[in-house]
Design a protein around this motif. Structure first.
Motif, short mmCIF file in Angstrom:
data_model
loop_
_atom_site.label_atom_id
_atom_site.label_comp_id
_atom_site.label_asym_id
_atom_site.label_seq_id
_atom_site.Cartn_x
_atom_site.Cartn_y
_atom_site.Cartn_z
N LEU A 21 -0.65 7.12 -62.07
CA LEU A 21 -1.42 6.72 -60.91
C LEU A 21 -1.81 5.25 -60.93
CD1 LEU A 21 -3.73 9.85 -60.62
CD2 LEU A 21 -1.81 9.24 -59.14
N ALA A 22 -1.89 4.69 -59.72
CA ALA A 22 -2.38 3.33 -59.55
C ALA A 22 -3.84 3.31 -59.13
CB ALA A 22 -1.55 2.59 -58.51
N SER A 23 -4.29 4.38 -58.46
CA SER A 23 -5.64 4.40 -57.92
C SER A 23 -6.09 5.83 -57.70
CB SER A 23 -5.69 3.62 -56.60
OG SER A 23 -6.95 3.74 -55.97
N VAL A 24 -7.36 6.08 -57.95
CA VAL A 24 -7.98 7.37 -57.67
C VAL A 24 -9.34 7.12 -57.02
CG1 VAL A 24 -8.98 9.48 -58.63
CG2 VAL A 24 -6.86 8.58 -59.58
N THR A 25 -9.58 7.75 -55.89
CA THR A 25 -10.89 7.71 -55.23
C THR A 25 -11.44 9.11 -55.16
OG1 THR A 25 -10.33 5.76 -53.92
CG2 THR A 25 -12.14 7.12 -53.11
N VAL A 26 -12.67 9.28 -55.63
CA VAL A 26 -13.30 10.60 -55.71
C VAL A 26 -14.57 10.62 -54.88
CG1 VAL A 26 -14.41 12.29 -57.24
CG2 VAL A 26 -12.36 11.06 -58.00
N HIS B 33 -5.64 16.97 -58.65
CA HIS B 33 -5.87 17.74 -57.42
C HIS B 33 -6.15 19.20 -57.73
CE1 HIS B 33 -5.10 14.86 -54.10
NE2 HIS B 33 -4.44 14.21 -55.04
N SER B 34 -5.51 19.72 -58.73
CA SER B 34 -5.75 21.11 -59.12
C SER B 34 -7.19 21.30 -59.59
CB SER B 34 -4.78 21.52 -60.23
OG SER B 34 -5.03 22.83 -60.67
N LEU B 35 -7.69 20.37 -60.41
CA LEU B 35 -9.06 20.49 -60.88
C LEU B 35 -10.05 20.25 -59.75
CD1 LEU B 35 -11.16 20.88 -63.04
CD2 LEU B 35 -10.85 18.49 -63.73
N ALA B 36 -9.80 19.25 -58.91
CA ALA B 36 -10.71 18.96 -57.80
C ALA B 36 -10.89 20.18 -56.90
CB ALA B 36 -10.20 17.76 -57.00
N ALA B 37 -9.82 20.93 -56.70
CA ALA B 37 -9.88 22.11 -55.84
C ALA B 37 -10.79 23.19 -56.40
CB ALA B 37 -8.47 22.68 -55.64
N ARG B 38 -11.05 23.15 -57.70
CA ARG B 38 -11.91 24.15 -58.33
C ARG B 38 -13.36 23.69 -58.46
NH1 ARG B 38 -7.72 24.00 -62.24
NH2 ARG B 38 -9.22 23.47 -63.89
N LEU B 39 -13.64 22.45 -58.10
CA LEU B 39 -14.98 21.91 -58.26
C LEU B 39 -15.67 21.84 -56.90
CD1 LEU B 39 -14.21 18.97 -60.72
CD2 LEU B 39 -15.09 21.24 -61.28
N GLY B 40 -16.86 22.34 -56.83
CA GLY B 40 -17.59 22.33 -55.57
C GLY B 40 -17.95 20.93 -55.11
N THR C 80 -5.44 10.26 -54.32
CA THR C 80 -4.68 9.62 -55.39
C THR C 80 -3.56 8.79 -54.78
OG1 THR C 80 -3.25 11.57 -55.61
CG2 THR C 80 -5.16 11.44 -57.07
N ILE C 81 -3.29 7.65 -55.40
CA ILE C 81 -2.18 6.79 -55.00
C ILE C 81 -1.38 6.51 -56.27
CG2 ILE C 81 -1.46 4.61 -53.96
CD1 ILE C 81 -4.19 4.50 -52.57
N ASP C 82 -0.10 6.89 -56.25
CA ASP C 82 0.68 6.74 -57.48
C ASP C 82 1.31 5.36 -57.55
OD1 ASP C 82 3.03 6.75 -55.94
OD2 ASP C 82 3.50 8.84 -56.41
N LYS C 83 2.05 5.11 -58.61
CA LYS C 83 2.62 3.79 -58.86
C LYS C 83 3.64 3.38 -57.80
CE LYS C 83 0.88 3.18 -63.19
NZ LYS C 83 0.05 2.05 -63.63
N GLY D 49 3.17 4.07 -54.61
CA GLY D 49 2.46 3.94 -53.35
C GLY D 49 2.27 5.25 -52.60
N GLN D 50 2.68 6.36 -53.20
CA GLN D 50 2.54 7.66 -52.55
C GLN D 50 1.08 8.10 -52.61
OE1 GLN D 50 5.32 9.84 -51.58
NE2 GLN D 50 3.87 11.34 -50.80
N ALA D 51 0.48 8.37 -51.44
CA ALA D 51 -0.92 8.79 -51.35
C ALA D 51 -1.00 10.29 -51.12
CB ALA D 51 -1.63 8.04 -50.23
N TRP D 52 -1.98 10.92 -51.73
CA TRP D 52 -2.17 12.36 -51.64
C TRP D 52 -3.67 12.62 -51.51
CZ3 TRP D 52 -0.48 16.23 -56.07
CH2 TRP D 52 -0.67 17.54 -55.62
N ARG D 53 -4.07 13.19 -50.38
CA ARG D 53 -5.47 13.51 -50.11
C ARG D 53 -5.71 15.00 -50.31
NH1 ARG D 53 -8.09 9.90 -46.24
NH2 ARG D 53 -6.70 8.15 -45.78
N SER D 54 -6.83 15.34 -50.91
CA SER D 54 -7.21 16.75 -50.98
C SER D 54 -7.66 17.20 -49.59
CB SER D 54 -8.32 16.95 -52.01
OG SER D 54 -9.48 16.24 -51.64
#
Length: 327
Positions: A268-273, A297-304, A310-313, A315-320
């Motif tokens: 990953l290049a960047s993570v925003t939580v 993303h798997s862990l975030a889905a289990r946390l209230g 996430t933005i990978d190296k 440039g692919q962005a993935w939003r929960s």
């Protein structure tokens, strides 16, 4: 290790987002304050009709941030963390330090060690080697990694100690978020309902006039450009990125380390939580950088109350699913 979550506050730049009732509400003034802490400028913006109340609240918020800086700096010889790193043991730790250490242990357990406050020797090995114009050797990296292990930190109201001689901790992945939480609490205790705090991590309450507080997430590979912008929904926000303190121009070596390998994570290049507290957001953004997109993303889905961008190296962005829609 200097850590800065370069999220840009986009105050006033968004179109009106508030509902009609909010737009008709009496307008109140914005008041700002700032101070130096954690190697950056900490900023507080509040909305309140009484300037004297606003100023007292801002002063209290900045004082709360300053206290955490004085307790948890790895550079200040008077800080408790500095003394722990120097002596290997610290008697009668402050309650705030104990609270952060307990959260650090819980987060290490939750992430199977991806988050680890004892990675400071890895950072020191890289700083020294790259200061000489070279990467650390395998032997240097392994010597540093031998001093890493979150289970080797013991904390109680009586004392904190590290079990291995030469171990060092850093709370730079938690202290700024914790400071934001305490500063927000101080503002509320002074009767301020609308505020945005930037300690390097962000905490907010209420709204900015007739619209929510809004933030922009920088593009990790294009300085000055935003990868995303969104309205805050009451949760706190933290960003970690390989660009924040890189040892090499290709971002392969940077300030975040995988405790299992001793190297910087490669995914990953960047993570925003977004999380219920800035302390949670701060620690998770670091842990998710180490874990990689899929596991994050798997862990975030289990946390209230937790969402992640996430933005990978590449440039692919993935939003929960619960990450705020872009403005």
């Amino acid at each position: 290790m200097h850590r800065r979550s370069f999220i840009a506050a986009a105050l006033g730049s968004a179109s009106v987002l508030g509902d009609t009732a909010q737009a008709r509400a009496p307008r109140t003034r914005l008041h700002t304050g700032a101070a130096l802490a954690f190697g950056t400028t900490v900023a507080v913006t509040v909305r309140h009709e009484d300037e004297r109340v606003a100023r007292r609240a801002i002063d209290a918020a900045l004082a709360a941030v300053g206290r955490i800086q004085r307790l948890m700096s790895i550079y200040d010889p008077g800080s408790e963390v500095f003394r722990l790193n120097r002596d290997g043991v610290l008697g009668a730790p402050a309650p705030e330090l104990l609270a952060v250490l307990r959260h650090a242990r819980d987060l290490s357990q939750l992430t199977n060690g991806a988050f680890d406050i004892t990675v400071q020797p890895l950072w020191e090995a890289c700083r020294q080697a790259f200061g000489q114009g070279r990467p650390p050797s395998a032997a240097e990296r392994e010597r540093a990694r031998a001093l890493v292990g979150w289970r080797q930190v013991e904390a109680s109201p009586e004392r904190v100690q590290v079990r291995k001689r030469g171990m060092r901790i850093t709370l730079n992945g938690l202290a700024q978020g914790y400071a934001a939480d305490l500063a927000l609490r101080a503002l509320r205790q002074h009767g301020v309902a609308h505020a945005l705090l930037d300690t390097g991590e962000f905490a907010s309450s209420g709204a900015a006039q007739d619209r929510p507080w809004a933030l922009g997430v920088p593009d990790p590979r294009a300085p000055g450009r935003l990868a995303a912008s969104f309205a805050l929904d009451g949760r706190s926000v933290a960003t970690s990125g390989d660009y924040e303190a890189a040892f090499t121009r290709d971002f392969v070596h940077h300030h975040i380390f995988d405790p299992a390998t001793g190297s910087s994570p490669a995914d990953l290049a960047s993570v925003t939580v977004l999380a219920p507290t800035a302390l949670e957001a701060d620690g998770l953004s670091t842990a998710f950088m180490v874990m990689g997109a899929r596991c994050a993303h798997s862990l975030a889905a289990r946390l209230g109350g937790v969402d992640v961008l996430t933005i990978d190296k590449r440039g692919q962005a993935w939003r929960s699913p619960g990450f705020p829609e872009p403005l």
